[in-house]
Design a protein around this motif. Structure first.
Motif, short mmCIF file in Angstrom:
data_model
loop_
_atom_site.label_atom_id
_atom_site.label_comp_id
_atom_site.label_asym_id
_atom_site.label_seq_id
_atom_site.Cartn_x
_atom_site.Cartn_y
_atom_site.Cartn_z
N ARG A 73 0.84 -1.22 0.00
CA ARG A 73 0.00 0.00 0.00
C ARG A 73 0.86 1.26 0.00
N ALA A 74 1.97 1.22 0.76
CA ALA A 74 2.88 2.38 0.79
C ALA A 74 3.43 2.64 -0.62
N LYS A 76 1.95 1.93 -3.44
CA LYS A 76 0.89 2.53 -4.27
C LYS A 76 0.70 4.01 -3.95
N LYS A 77 0.80 4.35 -2.66
CA LYS A 77 0.66 5.77 -2.28
C LYS A 77 1.78 6.61 -2.89
N TYR A 78 2.98 6.08 -2.85
CA TYR A 78 4.09 6.81 -3.45
C TYR A 78 3.91 6.93 -4.96
N LYS A 80 1.21 7.24 -6.49
CA LYS A 80 0.24 8.32 -6.70
C LYS A 80 0.91 9.70 -6.62
N SER A 233 2.40 8.91 5.05
CA SER A 233 1.51 8.42 6.10
C SER A 233 1.86 6.96 6.29
#
Ligand SMILES: [Zn+2]
Length: 287
Positions: A73-74, A76-78, A80, A233
């Motif tokens: 998930r981290a 994927k956030k990066y 983005k 986050s």
């Protein structure tokens, strides 16, 4: 950053700040570059990134593989964040471990490649996640490609040969390509409160400590310009958090039993880690 051009032969005065784990933590009086010298460079990667680092806690992880979902998930956030500046292309993750963050990037449309000194981790990523991960240190990593994006997630403080590593970053990044760095901020209030007890002062695992300024100076020197920065986050596994706590707090009555109790009861859950001392930085190659 000129004075620390080649920090080994630099003639500027270095002040001894304090000692930690038997290492002298020093700082260049002129540019503020903070570092320690390793006396064992040859066996450094093998001894620091042994399986114990990923499975035995302390400055490493109690069980890295349990952080799989959080790290995907981290990633994927990066992806983005990076999406605001470029289209998905080829990404190289330096110090990729098992490749979970890289997997997150692949799921966001990137074509991934990783490099990782620990072969247990690298093999896990190759065999279980079908990722291209090379076992080895980045200082000697060579690839026939250049990359649109290089990830330096919590590794910029750990290169045993910073100059070779940075020259390799330059070589492997496409013109106008990006470098995403996640780094611990030595000027954060957490770092200031804990002083030499701050968890990132853990040589020989970490060898260089940056502030916003010294990190930007470093990248400017090698031809990169800062595009953006922010705070991730971050979520971590509770047993990982407890393991950091155990290694970085003084002994108190029943400490081991209390920490053991919480680890058994809640260890598998995830919590938000307040990113008071962790930041990301996005740089673009300009020359
Ligand atoms: Zn300097």
């Amino acid at each position: 950053m000129k004075c620390c051009e080649s920090y080994k032969s630099c003639k500027e005065e270095r002040i001894l700040l304090f000692k930690k784990n038997g290492f002298d933590i020093k700082q260049c009086k002129k540019c503020g570059y903070r570092f320690t010298n390793l006396d064992e460079v040859e066996s450094h990667l093998a001894s620091v990134y042994s399986d114990d680092y990923f499975f035995k806690g302390q400055s490493g992880y109690p069980n890295y593989l349990e952080e799989k979902d959080i790290l995907i998930r981290a990633g994927k956030k990066y992806a983005k964040i990076v999406d605001r500046y470029t289209k998905p292309g080829k990404v190289l993750d330096v110090g990729s471990a098992a490749g979970f963050i890289l997997k997150g990037f692949e799921e966001a449309g990137w074509e991934g490649q990783g490099v990782e000194p620990n072969d247990t981790m690298a093999s896990y990523g190759r065999n279980n996640l079908n990722l291209k991960i090379t076992t080895g240190g980045f200082e000697d990593f060579d690839s026939p490609y250049t990359f649109d994006l290089i990830l330096l997630i919590e590794v910029i403080g750990s290169f045993y040969d910073l100059d070779s590593a940075m020259k390799n970053v330059v070589r492997q990044t496409k013109n106008d390509g990006l470098v995403l760095v996640e780094s611990w901020d030595r000027e954060s209030f957490v770092a200031r409160i804990f002083g030499k007890k701050w968890h990132e002062y853990c040589p020989p695992t970490v060898i260089h400590w940056y502030s916003d300024k010294t990190l930007s100076d470093l990248f400017n020197y090698y031809g990169f310009k800062l595009l953006a920065k922010g705070r991730p986050s971050k979520r971590i596994n509770i047993s990982h958090g407890l393991s950091i706590l155990e290694a970085n707090t003084p002994k108190f009555l029943l400490k081991k039993r209390l920490i053991g109790f919480f680890a058994r009861k809640f260890g598998k859950r995830n919590i938000s880690y307040p990113p008071f001392d962790l930041k990301w930085y996005l740089f673009r190659k300009t020359s």
